[in-house]
Motif scaffolding. Structure first.
Motif, mmCIF file in Angstrom:
data_model
loop_
_atom_site.group_PDB
_atom_site.id
_atom_site.type_symbol
_atom_site.label_atom_id
_atom_site.label_comp_id
_atom_site.label_asym_id
_atom_site.label_seq_id
_atom_site.Cartn_x
_atom_site.Cartn_y
_atom_site.Cartn_z
ATOM 1 N N VAL A 188 0.849 -1.191 0.000
ATOM 2 C CA VAL A 188 0.000 0.000 0.000
ATOM 3 C C VAL A 188 0.883 1.238 0.000
ATOM 4 O O VAL A 188 1.595 1.494 0.977
ATOM 5 N N GLU A 189 0.800 2.008 -1.112
ATOM 6 C CA GLU A 189 1.599 3.217 -1.233
ATOM 7 C C GLU A 189 0.853 4.415 -0.658
ATOM 8 O O GLU A 189 -0.382 4.447 -0.649
ATOM 9 N N SER A 190 1.612 5.403 -0.233
ATOM 10 C CA SER A 190 1.052 6.675 0.215
ATOM 11 C C SER A 190 2.094 7.765 0.005
ATOM 12 O O SER A 190 3.275 7.469 -0.218
ATOM 13 N N GLY A 191 1.635 9.021 0.076
ATOM 14 C CA GLY A 191 2.567 10.144 0.013
ATOM 15 C C GLY A 191 2.602 10.889 -1.306
ATOM 16 O O GLY A 191 3.306 11.894 -1.427
ATOM 17 N N SER A 235 2.525 -6.148 3.694
ATOM 18 C CA SER A 235 1.999 -7.164 4.603
ATOM 19 C C SER A 235 1.853 -8.462 3.830
ATOM 20 O O SER A 235 1.769 -8.468 2.601
ATOM 21 N N GLY A 236 1.859 -9.563 4.582
ATOM 22 C CA GLY A 236 1.693 -10.865 3.941
ATOM 23 C C GLY A 236 2.943 -11.417 3.301
ATOM 24 O O GLY A 236 2.876 -12.426 2.596
ATOM 25 N N ILE A 237 4.087 -10.780 3.517
ATOM 26 C CA ILE A 237 5.355 -11.281 2.990
ATOM 27 C C ILE A 237 6.414 -11.213 4.083
ATOM 28 O O ILE A 237 6.269 -10.448 5.047
ATOM 29 N N LEU A 238 7.468 -11.995 3.931
ATOM 30 C CA LEU A 238 8.629 -11.886 4.813
ATOM 31 C C LEU A 238 9.483 -10.741 4.283
ATOM 32 O O LEU A 238 10.430 -10.930 3.527
ATOM 33 N N LYS A 290 9.363 -2.142 10.280
ATOM 34 C CA LYS A 290 8.018 -1.648 9.961
ATOM 35 C C LYS A 290 7.506 -2.189 8.632
ATOM 36 O O LYS A 290 6.431 -1.788 8.174
ATOM 37 N N SER A 291 8.281 -3.072 8.011
ATOM 38 C CA SER A 291 7.904 -3.616 6.692
ATOM 39 C C SER A 291 7.520 -2.502 5.732
ATOM 40 O O SER A 291 6.496 -2.565 5.031
ATOM 41 N N THR A 292 8.353 -1.475 5.690
ATOM 42 C CA THR A 292 8.054 -0.289 4.897
ATOM 43 C C THR A 292 9.269 0.117 4.074
ATOM 44 O O THR A 292 10.407 0.064 4.559
#
Length: 117
Positions: free
Chosen positions: A4-7, A24-27, A74-76
């Motif tokens: 999910v992108e934002s910004g 999310s949903g991935i390592l 943060k998986s980001t």
């Protein structure tokens, strides 16, 4: 997998934006993360990728102006965009893929970046 992108948004030439992509949903820590963009009427192109080990690569057109980074806790993944030009206007997509080839397993929905006065 979900990205999910934002910004995204509207910015004047010479300005800055920071894009974020929450995964999310991935390592997350095992994946290479990337940013691609597609301008209207043009092919999608790679902007930047960061490997799981931290190595970065950039398109020539953004080298020195954009910076990709990741925060595994943060998986980001982020894309800091500086000195923006009108030609940077595009939909920007986040990806998760392979470390040893630019093969992407998952794509986000995209976020619009418009550079205009």
């Amino acid at each position: 997998a979900q990205l999910v992108e934002s910004g995204g948004g509207l910015v004047q030439p010479g300005g800055s934006l920071r894009l974020s992509c929450a995964a999310s949903g991935i390592l997350f820590g095992f994946y290479a993360m990337g940013w691609y963009r597609q301008a209207q009427g043009k092919q999608r192109e790679l902007v930047a990728r960061i490997l799981s080990g931290g190595a970065e690569n950039y398109a020539d057109s953004v080298q020195g102006r954009f910076k990709i980074s990741r925060e595994n806790a943060k998986s980001t993944v982020y894309l800091q965009m500086n000195s923006l030009k009108p030609e940077d206007t595009a939909v920007y997509y986040c990806t998760a893929g392979h470390n040893y080839a630019a093969v992407e397993d998952a794509w986000g929905q995209g976020t619009q970046v418009t550079v205009s006065s």
